[in-house]
Scaffold this motif. Sequence first.
Motif, PDB file in Angstrom:
ATOM      1  N   THR A  99      -9.426   5.147 -65.347  1.00 34.28           N
ATOM      2  CA  THR A  99     -10.809   5.520 -65.681  1.00 34.28           C
ATOM      3  C   THR A  99     -11.749   5.101 -64.565  1.00 34.28           C
ATOM      4  OG1 THR A  99     -10.323   5.274 -68.032  1.00 34.28           O
ATOM      5  CG2 THR A  99     -12.651   5.271 -67.395  1.00 34.28           C
ATOM      6  N   ALA A 100     -11.601   3.876 -64.087  1.00 33.11           N
ATOM      7  CA  ALA A 100     -12.438   3.400 -62.991  1.00 33.11           C
ATOM      8  C   ALA A 100     -12.265   4.272 -61.755  1.00 33.11           C
ATOM      9  CB  ALA A 100     -12.103   1.940 -62.672  1.00 33.11           C
ATOM     10  N   LYS A 101     -11.030   4.643 -61.452  1.00 33.53           N
ATOM     11  CA  LYS A 101     -10.767   5.494 -60.287  1.00 33.53           C
ATOM     12  C   LYS A 101     -11.437   6.849 -60.449  1.00 33.53           C
ATOM     13  CE  LYS A 101      -7.009   7.455 -57.491  1.00 33.53           C
ATOM     14  NZ  LYS A 101      -7.874   8.484 -56.999  1.00 33.53           N
ATOM     15  N   ARG A 102     -11.374   7.416 -61.635  1.00 30.47           N
ATOM     16  CA  ARG A 102     -11.989   8.726 -61.882  1.00 30.47           C
ATOM     17  C   ARG A 102     -13.510   8.641 -61.723  1.00 30.47           C
ATOM     18  NH1 ARG A 102     -11.785  13.774 -61.145  1.00 30.47           N
ATOM     19  NH2 ARG A 102     -12.310  15.089 -62.887  1.00 30.47           N
ATOM     20  N   VAL A 103     -14.114   7.590 -62.222  1.00 30.44           N
ATOM     21  CA  VAL A 103     -15.561   7.395 -62.058  1.00 30.44           C
ATOM     22  C   VAL A 103     -15.905   7.315 -60.575  1.00 30.44           C
ATOM     23  CG1 VAL A 103     -17.439   5.713 -62.380  1.00 30.44           C
ATOM     24  CG2 VAL A 103     -15.982   6.346 -64.316  1.00 30.44           C
ATOM     25  N   ILE A 104     -15.165   6.522 -59.835  1.00 31.11           N
ATOM     26  CA  ILE A 104     -15.414   6.358 -58.397  1.00 31.11           C
ATOM     27  C   ILE A 104     -15.215   7.680 -57.667  1.00 31.11           C
ATOM     28  CG2 ILE A 104     -14.568   5.209 -56.300  1.00 31.11           C
ATOM     29  CD1 ILE A 104     -13.922   2.786 -58.278  1.00 31.11           C
ATOM     30  N   ASP A 105     -14.147   8.403 -58.015  1.00 32.66           N
ATOM     31  CA  ASP A 105     -13.875   9.691 -57.362  1.00 32.66           C
ATOM     32  C   ASP A 105     -14.951  10.736 -57.643  1.00 32.66           C
ATOM     33  OD1 ASP A 105     -11.580   8.670 -56.255  1.00 32.66           O
ATOM     34  OD2 ASP A 105     -10.217   9.670 -57.663  1.00 32.66           O
ATOM     35  N   MET A 106     -15.599  10.656 -58.806  1.00 29.23           N
ATOM     36  CA  MET A 106     -16.639  11.632 -59.151  1.00 29.23           C
ATOM     37  C   MET A 106     -18.031  11.204 -58.696  1.00 29.23           C
ATOM     38  SD  MET A 106     -15.444  12.928 -62.923  1.00 29.23           S
ATOM     39  CE  MET A 106     -16.952  13.811 -63.199  1.00 29.23           C
ATOM     40  N   SER A 107     -18.136  10.050 -58.059  1.00 29.48           N
ATOM     41  CA  SER A 107     -19.454   9.609 -57.599  1.00 29.48           C
ATOM     42  C   SER A 107     -19.907  10.499 -56.452  1.00 29.48           C
ATOM     43  CB  SER A 107     -19.424   8.144 -57.171  1.00 29.48           C
ATOM     44  OG  SER A 107     -18.767   7.987 -55.942  1.00 29.48           O
ATOM     45  N   SER A 108     -21.201  10.726 -56.381  1.00 30.89           N
ATOM     46  CA  SER A 108     -21.724  11.615 -55.343  1.00 30.89           C
ATOM     47  C   SER A 108     -21.598  10.995 -53.956  1.00 30.89           C
ATOM     48  CB  SER A 108     -23.172  12.006 -55.639  1.00 30.89           C
ATOM     49  OG  SER A 108     -23.989  10.872 -55.724  1.00 30.89           O
ATOM     50  N   LYS A 109     -21.468   9.679 -53.883  1.00 33.44           N
ATOM     51  CA  LYS A 109     -21.281   9.029 -52.586  1.00 33.44           C
ATOM     52  C   LYS A 109     -19.860   9.246 -52.066  1.00 33.44           C
ATOM     53  CE  LYS A 109     -24.791   5.495 -53.191  1.00 33.44           C
ATOM     54  NZ  LYS A 109     -25.485   6.056 -54.321  1.00 33.44           N
ATOM     55  N   LYS A 110     -18.905   9.393 -52.968  1.00 34.29           N
ATOM     56  CA  LYS A 110     -17.502   9.567 -52.583  1.00 34.29           C
ATOM     57  C   LYS A 110     -17.202  11.038 -52.263  1.00 34.29           C
ATOM     58  CE  LYS A 110     -12.955   8.480 -53.023  1.00 34.29           C
ATOM     59  NZ  LYS A 110     -12.178   7.464 -52.483  1.00 34.29           N
ATOM     60  N   SER A 111     -17.758  11.945 -53.045  1.00 35.38           N
ATOM     61  CA  SER A 111     -17.414  13.349 -52.891  1.00 35.38           C
ATOM     62  C   SER A 111     -18.615  14.230 -53.186  1.00 35.38           C
ATOM     63  CB  SER A 111     -16.279  13.709 -53.852  1.00 35.38           C
ATOM     64  OG  SER A 111     -16.092  15.099 -53.871  1.00 35.38           O
ATOM     65  N   ARG A 112     -18.795  15.217 -52.386  1.00 43.22           N
ATOM     66  CA  ARG A 112     -19.875  16.170 -52.630  1.00 43.22           C
ATOM     67  C   ARG A 112     -19.386  17.379 -53.428  1.00 43.22           C
ATOM     68  NH1 ARG A 112     -24.349  14.179 -51.196  1.00 43.22           N
ATOM     69  NH2 ARG A 112     -24.669  13.221 -49.199  1.00 43.22           N
ATOM     70  N   HIS A 113     -18.079  17.507 -53.642  1.00 43.63           N
ATOM     71  CA  HIS A 113     -17.549  18.699 -54.297  1.00 43.63           C
ATOM     72  C   HIS A 113     -16.788  18.408 -55.585  1.00 43.63           C
ATOM     73  CE1 HIS A 113     -18.831  20.936 -50.827  1.00 43.63           C
ATOM     74  NE2 HIS A 113     -18.164  20.111 -50.047  1.00 43.63           N
ATOM     75  N   HIS A 114     -16.746  17.166 -55.996  1.00 43.10           N
ATOM     76  CA  HIS A 114     -16.030  16.817 -57.226  1.00 43.10           C
ATOM     77  C   HIS A 114     -16.900  15.955 -58.136  1.00 43.10           C
ATOM     78  CE1 HIS A 114     -12.404  18.561 -55.643  1.00 43.10           C
ATOM     79  NE2 HIS A 114     -12.573  17.877 -54.528  1.00 43.10           N
ATOM     80  N   THR A 115     -18.194  16.205 -58.100  1.00 41.83           N
ATOM     81  CA  THR A 115     -19.129  15.422 -58.904  1.00 41.83           C
ATOM     82  C   THR A 115     -19.077  15.869 -60.360  1.00 41.83           C
ATOM     83  OG1 THR A 115     -20.916  16.974 -58.494  1.00 41.83           O
ATOM     84  CG2 THR A 115     -20.682  15.138 -56.926  1.00 41.83           C
ATOM     85  N   LEU A 116     -19.827  15.184 -61.194  1.00 46.56           N
ATOM     86  CA  LEU A 116     -19.917  15.538 -62.606  1.00 46.56           C
ATOM     87  C   LEU A 116     -20.385  16.984 -62.768  1.00 46.56           C
ATOM     88  CD1 LEU A 116     -19.783  14.682 -65.574  1.00 46.56           C
ATOM     89  CD2 LEU A 116     -22.121  13.828 -65.346  1.00 46.56           C
ATOM     90  N   TRP A 117     -21.419  17.382 -62.027  1.00 47.19           N
ATOM     91  CA  TRP A 117     -21.944  18.750 -62.101  1.00 47.19           C
ATOM     92  C   TRP A 117     -20.847  19.751 -61.729  1.00 47.19           C
ATOM     93  CZ3 TRP A 117     -25.586  21.453 -64.208  1.00 47.19           C
ATOM     94  CH2 TRP A 117     -25.853  22.738 -63.755  1.00 47.19           C
ATOM     95  N   ASP A 118     -20.133  19.502 -60.653  1.00 48.26           N
ATOM     96  CA  ASP A 118     -19.061  20.410 -60.230  1.00 48.26           C
ATOM     97  C   ASP A 118     -17.994  20.538 -61.313  1.00 48.26           C
ATOM     98  OD1 ASP A 118     -20.161  20.861 -57.636  1.00 48.26           O
ATOM     99  OD2 ASP A 118     -19.320  18.952 -56.985  1.00 48.26           O
ATOM    100  N   ASN A 119     -17.623  19.425 -61.905  1.00 49.31           N
ATOM    101  CA  ASN A 119     -16.603  19.444 -62.952  1.00 49.31           C
ATOM    102  C   ASN A 119     -17.085  20.162 -64.209  1.00 49.31           C
ATOM    103  OD1 ASN A 119     -13.997  17.885 -62.298  1.00 49.31           O
ATOM    104  ND2 ASN A 119     -15.617  16.688 -61.343  1.00 49.31           N
ATOM    105  N   LEU A 120     -18.338  19.964 -64.575  1.00 54.55           N
ATOM    106  CA  LEU A 120     -18.880  20.684 -65.732  1.00 54.55           C
ATOM    107  C   LEU A 120     -18.938  22.185 -65.477  1.00 54.55           C
ATOM    108  CD1 LEU A 120     -21.779  18.361 -66.946  1.00 54.55           C
ATOM    109  CD2 LEU A 120     -19.645  18.863 -68.126  1.00 54.55           C
ATOM    110  N   LYS A 121     -19.387  22.580 -64.309  1.00 59.50           N
ATOM    111  CA  LYS A 121     -19.484  24.011 -63.977  1.00 59.50           C
ATOM    112  C   LYS A 121     -18.115  24.695 -64.037  1.00 59.50           C
ATOM    113  CE  LYS A 121     -22.570  26.217 -62.647  1.00 59.50           C
ATOM    114  NZ  LYS A 121     -23.336  27.187 -63.398  1.00 59.50           N
TER     115      LYS A 121
END
Length: 170
Positions: A99-121
Amino acid sequence: PEVTIPDEVRPIMPEVSDLMVFDYILCNTDRRVTKNNYAIRSCIKNCRPQDPQPKPGHPMFVHIDQGSSFYKKTGPEGNPLTGIPDRPNRFCRGFRKTTAKRVIDMSSKKSRHHTLWDNLKKRVPDHIIKHVGRDHVKAAQDRLDLLAQHLTETCPKHFSEEEIHMFDNA
């Protein structure tokens, strides 16, 4: 101080922890551990004869949600993660590593293409997304980013990785 979790509660704590993270990020205001959560499948103690045939093992949860989420607040009242900027070591122990890894991976600082918005879309139909709105998803992304920073910068200063990810072996 050492955290002691009773044996009968320990098997359900990873799921409760994940739910706490989920509700914090989405700012879900209508769920608590004792509200809109139901255990099904098993009966550990205080079983009633009319219970359907319980299966061995610990219960599974059904989490009910009425859509009271995606607010632009700092987080839902009563959630231990709300207020982490003001009290940085408020909650650091009790995450699943995945869970912690997934949160970190979806942070906008880590990735510009796998954020919460991208995943929801990718996963939610447009006619539903329009009811949430991009600015409310941005507020959720800000909370996710804050939690990712908390997990990567603050918690390791106060606790070992085993303490932070205490539910990995549950």
